[in-house]
Motif scaffolding. Sequence first.
Motif, PDB file in Angstrom:
ATOM      1  N   SER A  12      62.619  45.351  -1.370  1.00  0.00           N
ATOM      2  CA  SER A  12      62.027  44.078  -0.989  1.00  0.00           C
ATOM      3  C   SER A  12      62.143  43.788   0.506  1.00  0.00           C
ATOM      4  O   SER A  12      63.162  44.092   1.131  1.00  0.00           O
ATOM      5  CB  SER A  12      62.715  42.948  -1.763  1.00  0.00           C
ATOM      6  N   SER A  18      62.855  37.376  -3.476  1.00  0.00           N
ATOM      7  CA  SER A  18      62.647  38.149  -4.703  1.00  0.00           C
ATOM      8  C   SER A  18      63.585  37.665  -5.811  1.00  0.00           C
ATOM      9  O   SER A  18      63.165  37.506  -6.960  1.00  0.00           O
ATOM     10  CB  SER A  18      62.871  39.639  -4.446  1.00  0.00           C
ATOM     11  N   LYS A  19      64.846  37.443  -5.469  1.00  0.00           N
ATOM     12  CA  LYS A  19      65.805  36.956  -6.463  1.00  0.00           C
ATOM     13  C   LYS A  19      65.350  35.617  -7.045  1.00  0.00           C
ATOM     14  O   LYS A  19      65.388  35.415  -8.260  1.00  0.00           O
ATOM     15  CB  LYS A  19      67.188  36.783  -5.835  1.00  0.00           C
ATOM     16  N   TYR A  22      62.251  36.224  -9.444  1.00  0.00           N
ATOM     17  CA  TYR A  22      62.507  36.891 -10.716  1.00  0.00           C
ATOM     18  C   TYR A  22      63.481  36.127 -11.610  1.00  0.00           C
ATOM     19  O   TYR A  22      63.353  36.160 -12.832  1.00  0.00           O
ATOM     20  CB  TYR A  22      62.942  38.341 -10.493  1.00  0.00           C
ATOM     21  N   THR A  23      64.436  35.408 -11.024  1.00  0.00           N
ATOM     22  CA  THR A  23      65.319  34.597 -11.871  1.00  0.00           C
ATOM     23  C   THR A  23      64.557  33.408 -12.446  1.00  0.00           C
ATOM     24  O   THR A  23      64.759  33.041 -13.601  1.00  0.00           O
ATOM     25  CB  THR A  23      66.568  34.113 -11.111  1.00  0.00           C
ATOM     26  N   MET A  25      61.100  33.238 -12.824  1.00  0.00           N
ATOM     27  CA  MET A  25      60.006  33.729 -13.654  1.00  0.00           C
ATOM     28  C   MET A  25      60.483  34.279 -14.995  1.00  0.00           C
ATOM     29  O   MET A  25      59.914  33.973 -16.040  1.00  0.00           O
ATOM     30  CB  MET A  25      59.248  34.830 -12.889  1.00  0.00           C
ATOM     31  N   PHE A  26      61.531  35.106 -14.968  1.00  0.00           N
ATOM     32  CA  PHE A  26      61.950  35.822 -16.173  1.00  0.00           C
ATOM     33  C   PHE A  26      63.358  35.486 -16.654  1.00  0.00           C
ATOM     34  O   PHE A  26      63.799  36.017 -17.665  1.00  0.00           O
ATOM     35  CB  PHE A  26      61.864  37.335 -15.947  1.00  0.00           C
ATOM     36  N   TRP A  28      66.123  36.382 -15.242  1.00  0.00           N
ATOM     37  CA  TRP A  28      67.030  37.502 -15.025  1.00  0.00           C
ATOM     38  C   TRP A  28      68.340  37.023 -14.419  1.00  0.00           C
ATOM     39  O   TRP A  28      68.363  36.166 -13.543  1.00  0.00           O
ATOM     40  CB  TRP A  28      66.420  38.519 -14.077  1.00  0.00           C
ATOM     41  N   TRP A  67      57.942  48.429  -6.063  1.00  0.00           N
ATOM     42  CA  TRP A  67      58.789  48.832  -7.175  1.00  0.00           C
ATOM     43  C   TRP A  67      58.830  50.359  -7.249  1.00  0.00           C
ATOM     44  O   TRP A  67      57.825  51.022  -7.019  1.00  0.00           O
ATOM     45  CB  TRP A  67      58.246  48.292  -8.486  1.00  0.00           C
TER      46      TRP A  67
END
Length: 123
Positions: A12, A18-19, A22-23, A25-26, A28, A67
């Motif tokens: 990234s 990014s953290k 993604y935390t 959105m999903f 994580w 990715w």
Amino acid sequence: MAHPFCHMELNSTDVAKSKTFYTTMFGWNITDMDMGGGMTYSMFKPEGSGPGGGMMKHPVPGAPSSWLPYVAVDDIHAATKQAASLGAKVMKDVQEVPHTGWFSIILDPTGAALGLWQEANKA
């Protein structure tokens, strides 16, 4: 699948952003690991099945975030050598991740990047 995808890695340009994405959105859960030399590797694991992964600051200045999937292999040296014999370009030769395993990074004959991974317990 004989050699499944086992790890997904995000290189990234902005790890904090990014953290957050993604935390949110999903959901994580991300755990930071100090890798020494000022490098932090942020790991995530699925709640159910599927590969986990990690994210880190992109090692190539100016390159876009991307990715990189990793495929599990039984013998990292043999798999890397076989990939090269089949027309892949070895971008990063076999490197150890202490107490964890070994990886290499290849570009397949069409230019697609792929990581190869051997767990330490398969040595």
